[in-house]
Design an enzyme around this catalytic site. Structure first.
Site, mmCIF file in Angstrom:
data_model
loop_
_atom_site.group_PDB
_atom_site.id
_atom_site.type_symbol
_atom_site.label_atom_id
_atom_site.label_comp_id
_atom_site.label_asym_id
_atom_site.label_seq_id
_atom_site.Cartn_x
_atom_site.Cartn_y
_atom_site.Cartn_z
ATOM 1 N N LYS A 43 0.841 -1.211 0.000
ATOM 2 C CA LYS A 43 0.000 0.000 0.000
ATOM 3 C C LYS A 43 0.876 1.262 0.000
ATOM 4 O O LYS A 43 2.076 1.193 0.287
ATOM 5 C CB LYS A 43 -0.916 -0.022 1.219
ATOM 6 C CG LYS A 43 -0.175 0.060 2.539
ATOM 7 C CD LYS A 43 -1.106 -0.180 3.725
ATOM 8 C CE LYS A 43 -0.318 -0.122 5.022
ATOM 9 N NZ LYS A 43 -1.087 -0.626 6.167
ATOM 10 N N ARG A 141 -11.423 0.220 13.890
ATOM 11 C CA ARG A 141 -11.318 0.898 12.609
ATOM 12 C C ARG A 141 -12.212 0.134 11.645
ATOM 13 O O ARG A 141 -13.424 0.249 11.720
ATOM 14 C CB ARG A 141 -9.841 0.949 12.177
ATOM 15 C CG ARG A 141 -9.613 1.798 10.952
ATOM 16 C CD ARG A 141 -8.130 1.900 10.567
ATOM 17 N NE ARG A 141 -7.536 0.608 10.232
ATOM 18 C CZ ARG A 141 -6.297 0.466 9.796
ATOM 19 N NH1 ARG A 141 -5.509 1.521 9.649
ATOM 20 N NH2 ARG A 141 -5.820 -0.728 9.500
ATOM 21 N N HIS A 170 -6.705 -7.141 12.580
ATOM 22 C CA HIS A 170 -5.483 -6.323 12.566
ATOM 23 C C HIS A 170 -5.199 -5.854 13.985
ATOM 24 O O HIS A 170 -6.103 -5.431 14.698
ATOM 25 C CB HIS A 170 -5.705 -5.128 11.628
ATOM 26 C CG HIS A 170 -4.462 -4.316 11.354
ATOM 27 N ND1 HIS A 170 -3.270 -4.881 10.973
ATOM 28 C CD2 HIS A 170 -4.244 -2.975 11.393
ATOM 29 C CE1 HIS A 170 -2.367 -3.923 10.789
ATOM 30 N NE2 HIS A 170 -2.933 -2.763 11.038
ATOM 31 N N ARG A 226 1.045 -10.704 7.267
ATOM 32 C CA ARG A 226 0.894 -9.532 6.380
ATOM 33 C C ARG A 226 1.943 -8.477 6.674
ATOM 34 O O ARG A 226 1.632 -7.382 7.139
ATOM 35 C CB ARG A 226 -0.478 -8.878 6.567
ATOM 36 C CG ARG A 226 -1.681 -9.677 6.185
ATOM 37 C CD ARG A 226 -2.923 -8.782 6.185
ATOM 38 N NE ARG A 226 -3.053 -7.985 7.380
ATOM 39 C CZ ARG A 226 -3.703 -8.368 8.479
ATOM 40 N NH1 ARG A 226 -4.331 -9.525 8.526
ATOM 41 N NH2 ARG A 226 -3.748 -7.575 9.537
ATOM 42 N N TYR A 271 16.469 30.508 6.485
ATOM 43 C CA TYR A 271 15.259 31.217 6.919
ATOM 44 C C TYR A 271 15.222 31.364 8.433
ATOM 45 O O TYR A 271 15.522 30.414 9.154
ATOM 46 C CB TYR A 271 14.007 30.426 6.509
ATOM 47 C CG TYR A 271 13.709 30.462 5.040
ATOM 48 C CD1 TYR A 271 13.445 31.669 4.391
ATOM 49 C CD2 TYR A 271 13.681 29.281 4.311
ATOM 50 C CE1 TYR A 271 13.166 31.686 3.039
ATOM 51 C CE2 TYR A 271 13.392 29.294 2.955
ATOM 52 C CZ TYR A 271 13.135 30.505 2.319
ATOM 53 O OH TYR A 271 12.851 30.523 1.001
ATOM 54 N N CYS A 318 14.606 23.912 4.202
ATOM 55 C CA CYS A 318 13.854 24.704 3.226
ATOM 56 C C CYS A 318 12.977 23.764 2.392
ATOM 57 O O CYS A 318 13.076 22.546 2.499
ATOM 58 C CB CYS A 318 14.795 25.444 2.290
ATOM 59 S SG CYS A 318 16.070 26.390 3.136
ATOM 60 N N ASP A 320 13.236 23.143 -0.774
ATOM 61 C CA ASP A 320 13.987 22.389 -1.781
ATOM 62 C C ASP A 320 15.430 22.111 -1.401
ATOM 63 O O ASP A 320 16.174 21.580 -2.214
ATOM 64 C CB ASP A 320 14.004 23.177 -3.102
ATOM 65 C CG ASP A 320 12.618 23.633 -3.476
ATOM 66 O OD1 ASP A 320 11.739 22.765 -3.558
ATOM 67 O OD2 ASP A 320 12.406 24.848 -3.625
#
Ligand SMILES: *Cc1c(COP(=O)(O)O)cnc(C)c1O
Length: 384
Positions: A43, A141, A170, A226, A271, A318, A320
């Protein structure tokens, strides 16, 4: 074009991890049909590793079934040619059910209404659908409540086009040894199986264990396990692996130094001016930031590896890029940087990082941003 920041995914390591788990859970059982099998969890883009390449590699390694979060993820794998059964974990009522029959996915039935919706579609398409039934034993859940089954099951089993060959639950607390819920959930699941047999749901294929549970307690191996995290080479925090069992991380997050510069005493970096140089300092810039999945909480606290050395991230992360303090390491533009993984004898470990950040290792892996290229090692090879 390849960006300097990329995730290297070693599919041979993935396959070796798969085989290690598979060997562990089939230990001491001689008859192949009684052996515990492995449902490989892919997943969330295979925990950031790239769902298609990972699913193909696991299929090659002999996985009997894959598991996805939703129908859309399953369809993506089918369209890429994955042929083995694919279990869909998620709730169905809100999703588009159409893909299930067309793409031969195996849905989870978590409620009478989901069963009804599937039945309506199956009748329309004149097909039978193999389903896994989900029992909620304490996670609260998805799933039919364990203590209410005599009431809900009749509404589930009336749906004649649904074939229930498996049942699962689960665990909510498998990695926490101080809480009693794990044991309670196991008992509730066993009791649920007794109730199921009253509704002629007998001899179902049972599965329950995620990575932590399968390492913690072999009583919950049942017919299948699993694992997700463990296949990607991460041992859940607080769990020990048996001697002679080993997995290795599949992903290494890499980048390169793109610039190096000096900073004078009293000057700040980045920053907010959050880092201030108390001595003459050399700073290197690495083009990976929070948009690539680096957590901003690593600002001023995290580390990366350069030339086999651990160097601190300084100032704020930052969007990037990050700045690192390389005063004590001789570096040059173009040097390799490891953000997650090994370099020389040093390692930035996903488990350590998740502890610094107060999160789970799963999140660190899944964060690997969408603009990060995945570079696959050993794609399409079938070595041991
Ligand atoms: C994600 C998930 C798993 C795998 O969990 P890991 O901790 O990664 O092993 C297993 N079962 C279900 C239902 C899940 O949602």
């Amino acid at each position: 074009m390849v960006r300097p920041t990329f995730a290297q995914i070693d599919l041979d390591i993935l396959k070796t991890n798969y085989r290690s788990v598979s060997r562990l859970v089939s230990e001491s059982v001689s008859k192949p049909d009684l052996r515990t099998s492995v449902i490989a969890v892919v997943k969330a883009n295979a925990y950031g590793h790239g769902a298609v390449a990972v699913a193909r590699a696991l299929e090659e390694a002999g996985a009997s079934m894959l598991a996805c979060a939703d129908i859309e993820e399953g369809v993506q794998l089918r369209e890429a040619g994955v042929a083995i059964p694919i279990l869909v974990f998620g709730a169905l009522n809100v999703s588009d059910l159409n893909g299930i029959v067309e793409h031969g996915l195996t849905p989870t039935v978590s409620s009478p209404s989901a069963a009804r919706a599937l039945q309506v579609m199956a009748e329309k398409k004149r097909s039978l659908i193999n389903c896994h039934l989900k029992i909620d034993t304490g996670m609260n859940r998805f799933g039919l409540r364990h203590d209410n089954l005599r009431k809900t099951l009749p509404e589930v089993v009336v749906n004649k086009n649904l074939i229930f060959d498996s049942v699962y639950t689960h665990f909510a607390t498998a990695e926490n040894f101080n809480l009693p819920l794990f044991e309670k959930q196991q008992k509730r699941f066993l009791n649920a199986q007794k109730v199921l047999s009253e509704f002629s749901l007998r001899g179902l294929y049972c599965h329950a264990a995620n990575s932590a549970a399968l390492l913690r307690d072999r009583r919950c191996w049942l017919n299948a396990v699993r694992p997700g995290l463990l296949l990607y080479g991460i041992v859940p925090p607080s769990l020990k692996v048996p001697t002679d069992f080993k997995v290795r991380p599949v992903m290494t997050l890499r980048s390169k130094i793109v610039s190096v510069k000096g900073v004078r005493v009293g000057e700040t970096v980045g920053y907010g001016g959050n880092f201030s140089a108390s001595k003459p300092t050399r700073i290197a810039v690495v083009p990976a930031g929070y948009a690539d999945g680096l957590d901003v909480r690593l600002s001023g606290t995290g580390y990366v590896l350069v030339r086999g050395r651990r160097v601190p991230i300084v100032g704020s992360i930052c969007m990037d890029s990050i700045m690192i303090d390389v005063t004590d390491v001789h570096v040059a533009t173009g040097d390799d940087v490891v953000l997650i993984g090994d370099q020389g004898d040093e390692c930035i470990d996903v488990i350590q990082m998740s502890k610094w950040l107060g999160t789970v290792p799963h999140e660190i892996l899944c964060r690997t941003g969408s603009r990060i290229g995945r570079l696959y090692k050993n794609i399409g090879t079938s070595s041991e």
